[in-house]
Design a protein around this motif. Sequence first.
Motif, short mmCIF file in Angstrom:
data_model
loop_
_atom_site.label_atom_id
_atom_site.label_comp_id
_atom_site.label_asym_id
_atom_site.label_seq_id
_atom_site.Cartn_x
_atom_site.Cartn_y
_atom_site.Cartn_z
N LEU A 58 0.93 -1.32 -0.10
CA LEU A 58 -0.03 -0.07 -0.10
C LEU A 58 0.86 1.28 -0.02
O LEU A 58 1.96 1.20 0.48
N TRP A 62 -2.32 5.59 1.94
CA TRP A 62 -3.27 4.70 2.48
C TRP A 62 -2.67 4.50 3.75
O TRP A 62 -3.50 4.18 4.86
N LEU A 111 -13.87 2.85 2.68
CA LEU A 111 -12.79 2.40 2.96
C LEU A 111 -12.80 0.73 2.79
O LEU A 111 -11.88 0.12 2.08
#
Length: 235
Positions: A58, A62, A111
């Motif tokens: 990620l 993030w 999310l």
Amino acid sequence: MNKLSQENFSAIKSEIQDGRLTMSGMRGYLIGIFLASGIFVGISFAVANANTIGWDTLSRGWHMIYYIEAVLFGIHLLLILLCWGNNAVNQKLLSLGVVLLTYKAALDPFLMVIMFSKDEGKYESLFPVILVILISGLILHITVLINWLNSLKQKKKKSKEKESKYFFLVPIVLILTTLTTIVTKNGMLGDFDLLFGLFIVTVVYLGLLIAAVEFLIAMYCIFKFPSFSVRNFNK
């Protein structure tokens, strides 16, 4: 809101004094959205750490989102644990928390959907749809707020029956959270599970943004007018 006096907010005042926007009501609401957000963010974090994605893959952006989530969850928990005394300071903190954390709770489900879309390799195609939904919800939120303020200026009183629908958003959020979890984790809809999940979180998002209008007006009154303070109610 400068042209509005406290008399225009008599319906909100009754809810703050004896209805769903009392201090106990706000605490109960915060507990509800804390549990719901915890489920959504918890699932998204588990998916982000799965083998398909992996935390290390990620981006830094993030990572920052999850760090910010952790801080906000800490603040949320402190509000629930510390603001038990019925005084003016706690009332203001709770009203501010209800507004800000409602916005957070409205965004948290996305999310989860985003992480599932990354896991299934559909992020690039799904993200533009999510962006449109977020912008549309913001426009709806502003529109409802303006219409409500205009109705107050025209001295059109809303009935309790019409306003009280927002009180039921917490159990609805919890039910939809559970349903979304069951369906997406078990792949009950096959290739359509992401679309179903997106539909559910969109309903949650729009509902919470509509509810936030009333919370925002209540917070304004609590900070603006001394007669809305709990210490005056106790007198």
